[in-house]
Design a protein around this motif. Structure first.
Motif, PDB file in Angstrom:
ATOM      1  N   GLY A 189      57.519   3.463  48.242  1.00 45.41           N
ATOM      2  CA  GLY A 189      56.054   3.480  48.098  1.00 45.41           C
ATOM      3  C   GLY A 189      55.339   2.507  49.022  1.00 45.41           C
ATOM      4  N   GLY A 190      55.987   2.090  50.116  1.00 44.11           N
ATOM      5  CA  GLY A 190      55.352   1.118  51.017  1.00 44.11           C
ATOM      6  C   GLY A 190      54.826   1.731  52.295  1.00 44.11           C
ATOM      7  N   ASN A 191      54.199   0.875  53.138  1.00 44.04           N
ATOM      8  CA  ASN A 191      53.711   1.288  54.453  1.00 44.04           C
ATOM      9  C   ASN A 191      54.724   0.895  55.528  1.00 44.04           C
ATOM     10  OD1 ASN A 191      51.234   2.174  53.460  1.00 44.04           O
ATOM     11  ND2 ASN A 191      50.373   0.110  53.570  1.00 44.04           N
TER      12      ASN A 191
ATOM     13  N   ALA B 195      39.138   0.058  57.134  1.00 44.96           N
ATOM     14  CA  ALA B 195      39.260   1.066  56.077  1.00 44.96           C
ATOM     15  C   ALA B 195      40.721   1.430  55.801  1.00 44.96           C
ATOM     16  CB  ALA B 195      38.462   2.315  56.459  1.00 44.96           C
ATOM     17  N   ILE B 196      41.600   1.206  56.768  1.00 44.61           N
ATOM     18  CA  ILE B 196      43.022   1.546  56.586  1.00 44.61           C
ATOM     19  C   ILE B 196      43.598   0.780  55.389  1.00 44.61           C
ATOM     20  CG2 ILE B 196      45.331   1.465  57.648  1.00 44.61           C
ATOM     21  CD1 ILE B 196      43.965   1.726  60.386  1.00 44.61           C
ATOM     22  N   ASN B 197      43.111  -0.447  55.186  1.00 47.21           N
ATOM     23  CA  ASN B 197      43.652  -1.275  54.097  1.00 47.21           C
ATOM     24  C   ASN B 197      43.361  -0.710  52.718  1.00 47.21           C
ATOM     25  OD1 ASN B 197      44.548  -3.111  55.977  1.00 47.21           O
ATOM     26  ND2 ASN B 197      42.567  -4.158  56.000  1.00 47.21           N
ATOM     27  N   ARG B 198      42.387   0.189  52.634  1.00 45.08           N
ATOM     28  CA  ARG B 198      42.027   0.731  51.310  1.00 45.08           C
ATOM     29  C   ARG B 198      42.833   1.976  50.954  1.00 45.08           C
ATOM     30  NH1 ARG B 198      36.816  -0.939  53.199  1.00 45.08           N
ATOM     31  NH2 ARG B 198      36.212   1.156  53.813  1.00 45.08           N
ATOM     32  N   ILE B 199      43.701   2.399  51.891  1.00 45.89           N
ATOM     33  CA  ILE B 199      44.462   3.635  51.645  1.00 45.89           C
ATOM     34  C   ILE B 199      45.555   3.407  50.616  1.00 45.89           C
ATOM     35  CG2 ILE B 199      46.060   5.269  52.769  1.00 45.89           C
ATOM     36  CD1 ILE B 199      44.048   5.339  54.960  1.00 45.89           C
ATOM     37  N   ARG B 200      45.660   4.331  49.684  1.00 41.57           N
ATOM     38  CA  ARG B 200      46.731   4.250  48.678  1.00 41.57           C
ATOM     39  C   ARG B 200      47.855   5.196  49.099  1.00 41.57           C
ATOM     40  NH1 ARG B 200      45.979   0.258  48.189  1.00 41.57           N
ATOM     41  NH2 ARG B 200      44.213  -0.769  47.258  1.00 41.57           N
ATOM     42  N   GLY B 201      49.067   4.877  48.782  1.00 41.70           N
ATOM     43  CA  GLY B 201      50.195   5.721  49.204  1.00 41.70           C
ATOM     44  C   GLY B 201      50.690   5.257  50.552  1.00 41.70           C
ATOM     45  N   SER B 202      51.831   5.790  50.965  1.00 41.32           N
ATOM     46  CA  SER B 202      52.458   5.302  52.191  1.00 41.32           C
ATOM     47  C   SER B 202      51.765   5.836  53.440  1.00 41.32           C
ATOM     48  CB  SER B 202      53.915   5.765  52.236  1.00 41.32           C
ATOM     49  OG  SER B 202      54.618   5.165  51.184  1.00 41.32           O
TER      50      SER B 202
ATOM     51  N   GLU C 268      57.970  -3.584  49.281  1.00 42.69           N
ATOM     52  CA  GLU C 268      58.146  -2.135  49.451  1.00 42.69           C
ATOM     53  C   GLU C 268      57.793  -1.675  50.866  1.00 42.69           C
ATOM     54  OE1 GLU C 268      55.932  -3.682  47.628  1.00 42.69           O
ATOM     55  OE2 GLU C 268      54.018  -2.619  47.448  1.00 42.69           O
ATOM     56  N   CYS C 269      57.170  -2.562  51.679  1.00 47.49           N
ATOM     57  CA  CYS C 269      56.759  -2.188  53.043  1.00 47.49           C
ATOM     58  C   CYS C 269      57.841  -2.527  54.072  1.00 47.49           C
ATOM     59  CB  CYS C 269      55.479  -2.928  53.433  1.00 47.49           C
ATOM     60  SG  CYS C 269      54.065  -2.393  52.465  1.00 47.49           S
ATOM     61  N   SER C 270      57.724  -1.890  55.262  1.00 44.81           N
ATOM     62  CA  SER C 270      58.637  -2.212  56.364  1.00 44.81           C
ATOM     63  C   SER C 270      57.837  -2.628  57.587  1.00 44.81           C
ATOM     64  CB  SER C 270      59.484  -0.996  56.743  1.00 44.81           C
ATOM     65  OG  SER C 270      60.348  -0.664  55.688  1.00 44.81           O
ATOM     66  N   ILE C 271      58.323  -3.653  58.278  1.00 44.62           N
ATOM     67  CA  ILE C 271      57.773  -4.019  59.586  1.00 44.62           C
ATOM     68  C   ILE C 271      58.835  -3.564  60.590  1.00 44.62           C
ATOM     69  CG2 ILE C 271      56.734  -5.857  60.994  1.00 44.62           C
ATOM     70  CD1 ILE C 271      55.583  -5.986  58.203  1.00 44.62           C
ATOM     71  N   LEU C 272      58.437  -2.634  61.451  1.00 44.60           N
ATOM     72  CA  LEU C 272      59.415  -2.054  62.379  1.00 44.60           C
ATOM     73  C   LEU C 272      59.122  -2.518  63.807  1.00 44.60           C
ATOM     74  CD1 LEU C 272      61.584  -0.076  63.399  1.00 44.60           C
ATOM     75  CD2 LEU C 272      59.892   1.757  63.199  1.00 44.60           C
ATOM     76  N   PHE C 273      60.068  -3.212  64.412  1.00 41.80           N
ATOM     77  CA  PHE C 273      59.904  -3.679  65.798  1.00 41.80           C
ATOM     78  C   PHE C 273      60.601  -2.717  66.747  1.00 41.80           C
ATOM     79  CE2 PHE C 273      59.125  -7.470  63.328  1.00 41.80           C
ATOM     80  CZ  PHE C 273      58.040  -8.032  63.998  1.00 41.80           C
ATOM     81  N   ILE C 274      59.848  -2.279  67.783  1.00 42.10           N
ATOM     82  CA  ILE C 274      60.433  -1.326  68.737  1.00 42.10           C
ATOM     83  C   ILE C 274      60.396  -1.877  70.164  1.00 42.10           C
ATOM     84  CG2 ILE C 274      59.990   0.735  67.354  1.00 42.10           C
ATOM     85  CD1 ILE C 274      57.488   1.189  69.090  1.00 42.10           C
TER      86      ILE C 274
END
Ligand code: ZN
Length: 466
Positions: A242-244, A328-335, A362-368
């Motif tokens: 359930g994370g971003n 506004a992105i911060n107000r989004i619910r769900g992944s 529950e979130c992931s920080i993805l480094f590319i």
């Protein structure tokens, strides 16, 4: 002495690419890059080793700052000639130089404040290295060239640009000097085979002298096929929790490539249709350049587009330019997936997204991308338990992951693959644009494999070619 080459940058280091070619006293530059390594940055402030007024033209390999970032300074100090490059390079360089000038101006303001507060002077002046106005004065000098079409600069000198497969519009440049005659090939930054969107590096069959980059002269990359597998795993596991998914990304090429892979995974039904944000005005501007230049695309990408699809338009892809949309992105619910700059988390909108998500397990920080020492990105990748963002400490509870396969640079095997394209041995190969270790290892391999004569030039070293 009729033809000489002087190494004015990227000598035993990876930034500040700049080479001065002199043909019977007439002068040309190949690249004019900014130094980005902390210990070499003072060179950006030094006068050019050659008087900018005496230079007749610049041949520009591509739009990365370490290759084009000192052009505004060159023009400010009197250069008036043409800057030959592909049209995509010119368009991306405009975006990149304006951004760099803006950062230079911000930097100067910050320095001034700090010096006033601390009642002392720092090592660099309190004025920007160059301003947005200076950057704009470069633009009229860009003179577009096409791949594989020779352009004559003066009677005895012509240049041919070939696709380097590194970023959109990037070039390998071959210069033919009729007096002698002598030919030189500058690799610029070499890309990789089978990268999405752009074509593979072009092979060159002959040259008397080759100047080749060696960023990864001592290393091999992870296989490209790993990228999609890993992306897929990370997205699915984060959605299940359930994370971003927060992805710090470079605005040029990396973001566009990432969108290509995401689009493919969507087409193949391997990931769910998540809201995906590109929250970076600079990356969005670069996407616009990509859209206008299908002539640089490889066959796969052209097929993709011909079938009515595009990596830059897919359902749920949102390109957010304004600050309001970003907030506004911060107000989004769900992944959701959030792609933002800067790539090493040193500034830009990614910092806000980290503040909002880094504490959530529950979130992931993805480094590319590569994370340089001393950056916030590097601290997170290295496993810091808490990090300072916008002056406040934040515990790192999100899942931190890294995909290594995204490099835009050829690795050792790919550099060798490119060099095997030469049918006969060059008289000499100059190895540049690599740390000491990478350049030395690569030189040794070239000696062993091809018995070629190699040299790793020193800063400002001048070679008489004929
Ligand atoms: Zn580059």
């Amino acid at each position: 002495m009729a033809v000489s080459l002087q190494f004015m940058g990227a000598t035993r280091n990876v930034t500040g690419s700049c080479f001065l070619l002199e043909v019977k006293g007439r002068r040309f530059l190949i690249d004019c890059g900014l130094y980005q390594e902390r210990e070499l940055r003072s060179r950006n402030w030094e006068p050019f080793p050659a008087d900018p007024k005496s230079i007749e033209a610049v041949f520009l390999t591509h739009a990365h700052l370490d290759h084009c970032g000192l052009l505004p300074k060159l023009v400010k100090e009197g250069f008036k000639g043409k800057i030959m490059c592909t049209s995509a390079t010119a368009e991306i360089a405009r975006i990149v130089l304006l951004d760099a000038a803006h950062l230079q101006e911000e930097d100067a303001k910050f320095k001034k404040k700090r010096h006033e507060r601390e009642k002392r002077k720092g090592p660099y002046p309190e004025v920007p290295l160059y301003t947005e106005e200076d950057a704009k004065s470069v633009f009229p000098l860009f003179t577009p060239v096409e791949y594989e079409k020779a352009v004559k600069i003066i009677d005895s000198v012509e240049a041919v640009f070939y696709d380097a497969g590194h970023i959109l519009g990037s070039s390998i440049i071959k210069i033919n000097v009729s007096s002698g005659p002598v030919s030189l090939v500058f690799s610029g930054d070499l890309g990789r085979w089978d990268k999405p969107i752009i074509r593979d590096p072009a092979l060159i069959e002959d040259a008397d002298y080759v100047v080749v980059e060696s960023t990864y002269g001592d290393r091999l990359h992870e296989d490209l096929s790993e990228i999609k597998v890993k992306l897929c795993d990370i997205i699915i596991s984060t959605v299940n929790q359930g994370g971003n998914i927060i992805i710090p990304s470079f605005a040029v090429e990396r973001t566009q490539e990432l969108l290509y892979y995401l689009n493919e995974l969507l087409q193949e039904n391997r990931i769910p249709h998540l809201l995906t944000f590109v929250d970076s005005p600079m990356a969005i501007n670069v996407i616009e350049v990509f859209k206008h230049h299908p002539e640089y695309f490889d066959e796969e990408m052209l097929n993709f587009i011909q079938s009515g699809r595009s990596p830059f338009y897919f359902s749920n892809l949102k390109l957010t330019r304004s600050v309001e949309e970003s907030k506004a992105i911060n107000r989004i619910r769900g992944s959701c997936i959030i792609i933002a700059g800067s790539g090493m988390c040193t500034g830009g909108r990614i910092k806000h997204h980290l503040v909002n998500n880094i504490i959530r397990p529950e979130c992931s920080i993805l480094f590319i991308g590569y994370q340089a020492k001393g950056t916030l990105g590097r601290e997170i990748v290295d496993g810091a338990s808490e990090v300072r963002i916008h002056g406040q400490m934040h515990p790192v509870r999100a899942n931190v992951v890294k995909i290594n396969g995204f490099s835009a640079h050829a690795d050792q095997r790919e550099l060798l693959r490119w060099l095997t394209g030469f049918r006969s041995s060059p008289k000499r190969v100059f190895i540049v644009h690599g740390e000491e270790e990478a350049a030395t290892t690569f030189a040794r391999i070239l000696n062993e494999k091809f018995s070629w004569q190699t040299e790793i030039p020193e800063y400002l070293e001048k070679k008489i070619l004929i």
